[in-house]
Write an enzyme that holds these catalytic residues in place. Structure first.
Site, mmCIF file in Angstrom:
data_model
loop_
_atom_site.group_PDB
_atom_site.id
_atom_site.type_symbol
_atom_site.label_atom_id
_atom_site.label_comp_id
_atom_site.label_asym_id
_atom_site.label_seq_id
_atom_site.Cartn_x
_atom_site.Cartn_y
_atom_site.Cartn_z
ATOM 1 N N ALA A 67 -18.498 -22.119 18.567
ATOM 2 C CA ALA A 67 -19.552 -22.094 17.566
ATOM 3 C C ALA A 67 -18.891 -21.909 16.200
ATOM 4 C CB ALA A 67 -20.510 -20.949 17.861
ATOM 5 N N GLY A 110 -18.019 -21.464 22.434
ATOM 6 C CA GLY A 110 -19.163 -22.357 22.631
ATOM 7 C C GLY A 110 -18.740 -23.739 23.119
ATOM 8 N N GLU A 113 -18.356 -23.370 26.706
ATOM 9 C CA GLU A 113 -19.715 -23.190 27.241
ATOM 10 C C GLU A 113 -20.468 -24.519 27.259
ATOM 11 O OE1 GLU A 113 -20.389 -19.963 24.444
ATOM 12 O OE2 GLU A 113 -20.827 -18.618 26.104
ATOM 13 N N GLU A 133 -14.021 -15.207 22.178
ATOM 14 C CA GLU A 133 -14.935 -14.474 21.284
ATOM 15 C C GLU A 133 -14.527 -13.012 21.108
ATOM 16 O OE1 GLU A 133 -15.860 -16.445 23.799
ATOM 17 O OE2 GLU A 133 -17.573 -17.675 23.250
#
Ligand code: HXC
Length: 259
Positions: A67, A110, A113, A133
């Site tokens: 992200a 992300g 993911e 993260e």
């Protein structure tokens, strides 16, 4: 439709559509608009009768490095709750047609993911998977703690999530995260081969079979995802999240205080 951060080719090959994540300078960091565009593209391809299988890819350097930290850095837990970006992720998961992630380079946070939200993963030898993260004072928020653990088991998932270490394409293959590894110059061809094979099958049985495999994988997953989401938001109530992301942007080591 016009997209800024993705390129969509509905007829990349007969029955196979291609979506390319396209923020190369930012290693395809997934900002909110990119994710919205991706969701809209998938909804539209799902309705397109000439599409039977969808490939999502990035470029040789990165599938996606996570992200967008710069976009998240200053957000509060309540900002994130209001933005509710995971509604978009949930919609992506609801795509009825099979999605293959063709991964080369970084698939982190992300990005990892997103690859795991797809139905299958074909990787180039240089692919690196990770949930880093923790290094920026947060934790996975888009399914990482749930899907990774289900795919590769508790021991390795725990190590990856708690240390942020990356695993190679071959380690990912060995641990059951991905379907196959091929040389970088043919990773997209290999994904295409798989997509073509699936496209020869009955679209109706493919749809029902995909639903059924996901059901086996996901029983109890929603509960896990909501739990994870609250904890992800909670990270944004910490000073360590601000410090971790600020340090990333300023290209220095973070100084975490546990506050
Ligand atoms: C914003 C990013 C980014 C990211 C890279 N960039 N990753 N920008 N968000 N996630 C930007 C860098 O700031 C830099 O821009 C450019 O892309 C190139 O990156 P470099 O760091 O210079 O490249 P390199 O040295 O090769 O290192 C590659 C890397 C590193 C190891 C992948 O970029 C990195 O650690 N990225 C962050 C990975 C990460 O922590 N991901 C998880 C994010 S949180 P400039 O302009 O500086 O040159 C997350 C939560 C998901 O994903 C849950 C909610 C959806």
């Amino acid at each position: 439709m016009n997209y800024e951060f993705i390129i969509v080719e509905p007829q990349f090959q007969t029955y196979v559509a291609l979506i390319r994540l396209n923020r190369p300078k930012e290693l395809n960091a997934l900002n909110l608009q990119l994710m919205l565009e991706l969701k809209n593209a998938l909804v539209s391809l799902d309705e397109n009768e000439n599409v039977r299988c969808i490939i999502i890819t990035g470029n040789e350097q990165a599938f996606a490095a996570g992200a967008d930290i710069k976009q998240m850095e200053s957000k509060s837990a309540i900002d994130l709750l209001k933005i509710d970006q995971f509604e978009t992720w949930d919609q992506i998961r609801k795509t009825k047609k099979p999605i293959i992630a063709a991964v080369c380079g970084f698939a982190l946070g992300g990005g990892c993911e997103l690859a795991m939200t797809c139905d299958m993963i074909v990787a180039g030898e240089s692919a690196k998977f990770g949930q880093p993260e923790i290094k920026i004072g947060v934790m996975p928020g888009a399914g990482g703690t749930q899907r990774l653990t289900r795919a590769i088991g508790k021991a390795l998932a725990m190590e990856m999530v708690l240390t942020g270490k990356f695993i190679s394409a071959y380690e990912a293959l060995k641990s059951g995260l991905i379907n196959r590894v091929v040389p970088d110059d043919v990773y997209l061809d290999e994904a295409l081969k798989l997509a073509n094979e699936i496209s020869q099958m009955s679209p109706v049985s493919v749809r029902l079979a995909k639903e059924s495999v996901l059901r086996a994988f996901e029983s109890g997953l929603q509960e896990g995802l909501y739990f994870e989401r609250k904890n992800f938001y909670m990270c944004f109530a910490s000073e360590d999240q601000k410090e971790g992301m600020k340090a990333f942007v300023e290209k220095r080591k973070p100084d975490f205080k546990g506050k």
